[in-house]
Design a protein around this motif. Structure first.
Motif, PDB file in Angstrom:
ATOM      1  N   LEU A   1     -21.732  23.399 -26.497  1.00 19.90           N
ATOM      2  CA  LEU A   1     -22.934  22.563 -26.399  1.00 19.90           C
ATOM      3  C   LEU A   1     -22.980  21.453 -27.448  1.00 19.90           C
ATOM      4  CD1 LEU A   1     -25.592  25.306 -25.542  1.00 19.90           C
ATOM      5  CD2 LEU A   1     -24.626  23.584 -24.004  1.00 19.90           C
ATOM      6  N   PRO A   2     -22.758  21.744 -28.750  1.00 17.20           N
ATOM      7  CA  PRO A   2     -22.773  20.624 -29.714  1.00 17.20           C
ATOM      8  C   PRO A   2     -21.634  19.638 -29.497  1.00 17.20           C
ATOM      9  CG  PRO A   2     -22.111  22.686 -30.783  1.00 17.20           C
ATOM     10  CD  PRO A   2     -22.623  23.047 -29.425  1.00 17.20           C
ATOM     11  N   ILE A   3     -20.480  20.118 -29.007  1.00 16.10           N
ATOM     12  CA  ILE A   3     -19.376  19.198 -28.729  1.00 16.10           C
ATOM     13  C   ILE A   3     -19.763  18.249 -27.596  1.00 16.10           C
ATOM     14  CG2 ILE A   3     -16.985  19.017 -27.924  1.00 16.10           C
ATOM     15  CD1 ILE A   3     -16.433  21.704 -29.262  1.00 16.10           C
ATOM     16  N   LEU A   4     -20.374  18.811 -26.548  1.00 17.15           N
ATOM     17  CA  LEU A   4     -20.820  17.978 -25.430  1.00 17.15           C
ATOM     18  C   LEU A   4     -21.869  16.968 -25.883  1.00 17.15           C
ATOM     19  CD1 LEU A   4     -20.836  17.354 -22.400  1.00 17.15           C
ATOM     20  CD2 LEU A   4     -22.524  19.179 -22.103  1.00 17.15           C
ATOM     21  N   TRP A   5     -22.814  17.415 -26.675  1.00 23.50           N
ATOM     22  CA  TRP A   5     -23.857  16.521 -27.192  1.00 23.50           C
ATOM     23  C   TRP A   5     -23.240  15.426 -28.066  1.00 23.50           C
ATOM     24  CZ3 TRP A   5     -28.538  15.023 -26.217  1.00 23.50           C
ATOM     25  CH2 TRP A   5     -29.291  14.366 -27.203  1.00 23.50           C
ATOM     26  N   TRP A   6     -22.302  15.799 -28.901  1.00 21.78           N
ATOM     27  CA  TRP A   6     -21.604  14.858 -29.784  1.00 21.78           C
ATOM     28  C   TRP A   6     -20.870  13.802 -28.959  1.00 21.78           C
ATOM     29  CZ3 TRP A   6     -16.692  16.004 -33.089  1.00 21.78           C
ATOM     30  CH2 TRP A   6     -16.602  15.099 -34.138  1.00 21.78           C
ATOM     31  N   GLY A   7     -20.235  14.228 -27.876  1.00 25.27           N
ATOM     32  CA  GLY A   7     -19.486  13.290 -27.045  1.00 25.27           C
ATOM     33  C   GLY A   7     -20.366  12.353 -26.255  1.00 25.27           C
ATOM     34  N   ILE A   8     -21.566  12.815 -25.883  1.00 29.03           N
ATOM     35  CA  ILE A   8     -22.477  11.980 -25.094  1.00 29.03           C
ATOM     36  C   ILE A   8     -23.088  10.851 -25.920  1.00 29.03           C
ATOM     37  CG2 ILE A   8     -24.724  12.005 -23.904  1.00 29.03           C
ATOM     38  CD1 ILE A   8     -24.002  14.778 -22.866  1.00 29.03           C
TER      39      ILE A   8
ATOM     40  N   THR B   1     -14.752   9.389 -35.986  1.00 26.82           N
ATOM     41  CA  THR B   1     -14.281  10.767 -36.132  1.00 26.82           C
ATOM     42  C   THR B   1     -14.066  11.433 -34.787  1.00 26.82           C
ATOM     43  OG1 THR B   1     -15.501  10.948 -38.209  1.00 26.82           O
ATOM     44  CG2 THR B   1     -14.773  13.012 -37.198  1.00 26.82           C
ATOM     45  N   ARG B   2     -14.878  11.084 -33.802  1.00 27.89           N
ATOM     46  CA  ARG B   2     -14.760  11.694 -32.483  1.00 27.89           C
ATOM     47  C   ARG B   2     -13.432  11.349 -31.810  1.00 27.89           C
ATOM     48  NH1 ARG B   2     -20.766   9.983 -30.746  1.00 27.89           N
ATOM     49  NH2 ARG B   2     -20.209   8.406 -32.278  1.00 27.89           N
ATOM     50  N   TRP B   3     -12.884  10.192 -32.144  1.00 26.57           N
ATOM     51  CA  TRP B   3     -11.594   9.825 -31.559  1.00 26.57           C
ATOM     52  C   TRP B   3     -10.517  10.800 -32.003  1.00 26.57           C
ATOM     53  CZ3 TRP B   3      -6.815   7.762 -33.352  1.00 26.57           C
ATOM     54  CH2 TRP B   3      -5.979   7.283 -32.331  1.00 26.57           C
ATOM     55  N   TYR B   4     -10.527  11.176 -33.278  1.00 31.21           N
ATOM     56  CA  TYR B   4      -9.532  12.124 -33.785  1.00 31.21           C
ATOM     57  C   TYR B   4      -9.748  13.511 -33.179  1.00 31.21           C
ATOM     58  CZ  TYR B   4      -8.761   8.373 -37.116  1.00 31.21           C
ATOM     59  OH  TYR B   4      -8.490   7.158 -37.676  1.00 31.21           O
TER      60      TYR B   4
ATOM     61  N   LEU C   1       2.298   1.840 -29.659  1.00 25.28           N
ATOM     62  CA  LEU C   1       0.968   2.259 -30.095  1.00 25.28           C
ATOM     63  C   LEU C   1       0.905   2.442 -31.608  1.00 25.28           C
ATOM     64  CD1 LEU C   1       0.011   4.711 -27.226  1.00 25.28           C
ATOM     65  CD2 LEU C   1      -1.066   2.525 -27.753  1.00 25.28           C
ATOM     66  N   MET C   2       2.004   2.903 -32.200  1.00 26.68           N
ATOM     67  CA  MET C   2       2.034   3.015 -33.661  1.00 26.68           C
ATOM     68  C   MET C   2       1.936   1.642 -34.314  1.00 26.68           C
ATOM     69  SD  MET C   2       4.829   5.962 -34.549  1.00 26.68           S
ATOM     70  CE  MET C   2       4.489   7.699 -34.289  1.00 26.68           C
ATOM     71  N   VAL C   3       2.621   0.676 -33.721  1.00 28.30           N
ATOM     72  CA  VAL C   3       2.545  -0.690 -34.250  1.00 28.30           C
ATOM     73  C   VAL C   3       1.122  -1.221 -34.128  1.00 28.30           C
ATOM     74  CG1 VAL C   3       3.293  -3.073 -33.858  1.00 28.30           C
ATOM     75  CG2 VAL C   3       4.969  -1.208 -33.824  1.00 28.30           C
ATOM     76  N   GLN C   4       0.451  -0.878 -33.031  1.00 33.91           N
ATOM     77  CA  GLN C   4      -0.887  -1.401 -32.772  1.00 33.91           C
ATOM     78  C   GLN C   4      -1.971  -0.586 -33.476  1.00 33.91           C
ATOM     79  OE1 GLN C   4      -1.700  -1.790 -28.597  1.00 33.91           O
ATOM     80  NE2 GLN C   4      -3.330  -3.276 -28.920  1.00 33.91           N
ATOM     81  N   VAL C   5      -1.927   0.736 -33.317  1.00 29.64           N
ATOM     82  CA  VAL C   5      -2.951   1.613 -33.900  1.00 29.64           C
ATOM     83  C   VAL C   5      -2.666   1.880 -35.368  1.00 29.64           C
ATOM     84  CG1 VAL C   5      -4.062   3.879 -33.694  1.00 29.64           C
ATOM     85  CG2 VAL C   5      -3.364   2.657 -31.643  1.00 29.64           C
ATOM     86  N   GLN C   6      -1.381   1.887 -35.741  1.00 31.49           N
ATOM     87  CA  GLN C   6      -0.886   2.115 -37.093  1.00 31.49           C
ATOM     88  C   GLN C   6      -1.130   3.559 -37.535  1.00 31.49           C
ATOM     89  OE1 GLN C   6      -2.239  -1.313 -39.405  1.00 31.49           O
ATOM     90  NE2 GLN C   6      -1.122  -2.688 -38.093  1.00 31.49           N
ATOM     91  N   ILE C   7      -1.493   3.815 -38.764  1.00 34.84           N
ATOM     92  CA  ILE C   7      -1.482   5.175 -39.290  1.00 34.84           C
ATOM     93  C   ILE C   7      -2.351   6.159 -38.497  1.00 34.84           C
ATOM     94  CG2 ILE C   7      -3.359   4.937 -40.956  1.00 34.84           C
ATOM     95  CD1 ILE C   7       0.001   6.658 -41.666  1.00 34.84           C
ATOM     96  N   PRO C   8      -3.488   5.757 -37.909  1.00 32.71           N
ATOM     97  CA  PRO C   8      -4.282   6.746 -37.168  1.00 32.71           C
ATOM     98  C   PRO C   8      -3.540   7.396 -36.005  1.00 32.71           C
ATOM     99  CG  PRO C   8      -5.627   4.828 -37.653  1.00 32.71           C
ATOM    100  CD  PRO C   8      -4.210   4.469 -38.010  1.00 32.71           C
ATOM    101  N   PHE C   9      -2.482   6.753 -35.499  1.00 35.86           N
ATOM    102  CA  PHE C   9      -1.780   7.335 -34.362  1.00 35.86           C
ATOM    103  C   PHE C   9      -1.053   8.615 -34.745  1.00 35.86           C
ATOM    104  CE2 PHE C   9       1.357   7.598 -30.913  1.00 35.86           C
ATOM    105  CZ  PHE C   9       0.511   7.435 -29.832  1.00 35.86           C
TER     106      PHE C   9
END
Length: 554
Positions: free
Chosen positions: A544-551, A250-253, A83-91
């Motif tokens: 609530l804002p986290i849920l809204w952000w994820g939706i 940003t939501r992925w992180y 995954l590090m090879v594929q995703v690289q620094i974000p992993f």
């Protein structure tokens, strides 16, 4: 100009062992050591407390090393590097959050559950919420541990199949028998000391060979691989200019934090390690050693991924994505030869053994201890210990049988398990420790909603239904946690507070006060602690804002 290669067997570098004798001797020597430790520790197993938590007598350095080995797994040597090879620094976001998990276990509930004498989260749930929730938690633990263990068993079998040419089915059952054998022999005593040894086998198998590889790649800091690749960064930017880009939403992180920092909090095979400490002070020192040695291991593994990408770019090779998880072996075959690669393989096997043994003990505890106590079955201590042995054997057999024909999404089953744990297990434990206002109705609803949300919204079971981004990040099965986690917390709080208002449900928050005071080390002095609903309401509002952000569409 790269040379596109579509499958293994076509690469212009060594992929498998040419000389097997010395590598096999190295691997056999490590297994002899593991069984010798288990046999030596067998005499210390006098009852369930010894079998499940080693009599709570493991010292900080050994325990810190054992937790690190249990936590890292075979994925550290194969899947993580891939995954590090594929995703690289974000992993790196994954490992940064991972490191938070063990300190959070100690801070949020490790010592409180220790005061209750709990072996597992399900034991705690019986005391805190009652028998029904204890059974629900035991089932969740077994499911999550099976998901986690499946990847380890398959990875171990694939090492034998790919590198040694053994039949996969034979390899799988040989590995299952070897692991089950030494777990049964000595329980947590043997597993703890074996895992500590396995950590240092893992670290040296990654660290020392990387010194030679970085030296041959031209790094002046080759003698310390975690930082030694630094002077190769300019060349890496030339050959792989996108390697250091933070390319994802940003939501992925943030999802990484929810799954990778909060998910392990609900993992019983990690919590059990904390419970093996001699006392509270030893538990704190254990966390120090865990963070120190795990940080060293992760930084070393990152150097492997860096060197792999750099080497491929310099040589103009292209490796199929399906073979990224073999990068550490390819590097060592190319630069160090069969003998050193044999020790690297021993390190990879150590990672798988250390983790899967913890999983099997957790499954054993869930079945032999939690289910027995939930149904109030009256059996002797000796019989309970024997039931634990039988549960370990059964777990090994079940995992091996499932691994014969694994589900298609198994490549990310470990990460999926973390998301399920974060949504379905962690809230029940943490809120149960810190608030008297949550109750069994909220706990059961929260666990069911959290589990169902991850399963339904992940891309692994139901096509056409999903949440989060697309492509690689969605395939990892973690994006769904952006919806599942806040939904689980909201369900827990709302259902608990509503249940208080329904007389027929017979919910009395005051009945939990003495238990929670006991967990936190307070005397039963009739002082109201942890009984306010205000913190729960604030937490629900924050969800609530986290849920809204994820939706929202990613």
């Amino acid at each position: 100009m790269t040379n596109p290669l579509q499958q293994a067997g076509e690469y212009p570098f060594q992929e498998t062992f040419q000389e097997l004798a010395i590598p096999i001797l190295i691997i056999l020597a490590t297994f002899v050591a593991y069984y010798a430790i288990s046999y030596y520790m067998k005499s210390r197993v006098q009852g369930t407390d010894d079998y499940m938590v080693a009599g709570r007598t493991i010292g900080p350095f050994v325990n810190g090393s054992a937790i690190s080995a249990t936590w890292e797994s075979l994925a550290t040597f194969m899947g993580v590097i891939a995954l590090m090879v594929q995703v690289q620094i974000p992993f790196l976001a994954v490992w940064t959050n991972f490191l938070l998990s063990i300190p959070l276990i100690v801070i949020l509930y490790g010592q409180t559950l220790r005061r209750l004498g709990s072996y597992t989260p399900a034991t705690f749930c019986k005391d805190r919420y009652g028998n029904t929730m204890s059974v629900v938690m035991a089932l969740l633990i077994v499911f999550v541990m099976l998901m986690y263990a499946l990847g380890q068993f398959i990875g171990l079998a694939q090492i034998a199949e790919i590198l040694f040419g053994w039949d996969y089915t034979l390899s799988l059952f040989v590995i299952a028998a070897l692991v089950t054998g030494y777990v049964v022999i000595a329980g947590m005593w043997g597993v703890s000391y074996n895992s500590a040894l396995q950590f240092w086998v893992m670290l040296t198998a990654a660290f020392i060979p990387m010194m030679f590889i970085l030296n041959q790649l031209g790094s002046s800091g080759w003698f310390f691989p975690p930082l030694g690749y630094g002077d190769l960064v300019p060349e890496m930017q030339e050959t792989n200019p996108g390697f250091f880009d933070m390319t994802y939403d940003t939501r992925w992180y943030f999802a990484m934090f929810l799954a990778m920092a909060l998910g392990p909090i609900g993992m019983p095979h990690l919590a059990q390690r904390i419970f093996t400490s001699r006392d509270v002070e030893a538990g704190r020192k254990t966390v120090f050693w865990f963070v120190a040695v795990t940080g060293l291991m992760f930084a070393t593994v990152y150097s492997v991924a860096f060197a792999g990408v750099y080497w491929l770019g310099q040589e103009g090779y292209e490796v199929a994505e399906a073979d990224f998880d073999k990068m550490i072996f390819y590097l060592n075959f190319a630069f160090s030869g069969d003998t050193i690669t044999g020790y690297v393989v021993a390190g990879a096997i150590a990672g798988g053994l250390s983790t899967v043994s913890g999983h099997m003990l957790a499954i054993s505890a869930a079945v032999a201890n939690d289910v027995v106590e939930a149904f109030e079955i009256d059996i002797t201590e000796d019989r309970k210990t024997q039931f634990g042995y039988a549960s370990v054997i059964a777990a090994g057999l079940i995992v091996a049988l499932i691994a014969l024909n694994p589900p298609a999404f198994l490549v990310v089953s470990i990460l999926w398990a973390f998301a399920i744990s974060a949504a379905a297990i962690t809230p029940t434990i943490v809120l149960g420790v810190w608030s008297a206002r949550v109750n069994r109705y909220g706990a059961i609803a929260s666990s069911v909603v959290g589990f169902a949300s991850v399963v339904v919204l992940s891309p692994h079971l139901f096509s056409g239904i999903g949440a989060g981004g697309e492509g690689l990040t969605a395939d990892l099965g973690i994006d769904a946690i952006m919806i599942a986690f806040p939904l689980s917390i909201l369900t827990f709080i709302v259902v608990s507070l509503i249940a208080e208002r329904i007389d027929a449900l017979d919910v009395d928050p005051e009945s939990n006060r003495s238990l929670i005071n006991e967990m936190h080390g307070y005397p039963d002095d009739d002082v109201d602690r942890f009984t306010s609903a205000a913190p729960l309401i604030v937490l629900a509002v924050l969800m609530l804002p986290i849920l809204w952000w994820g939706i929202q569409p990613w």
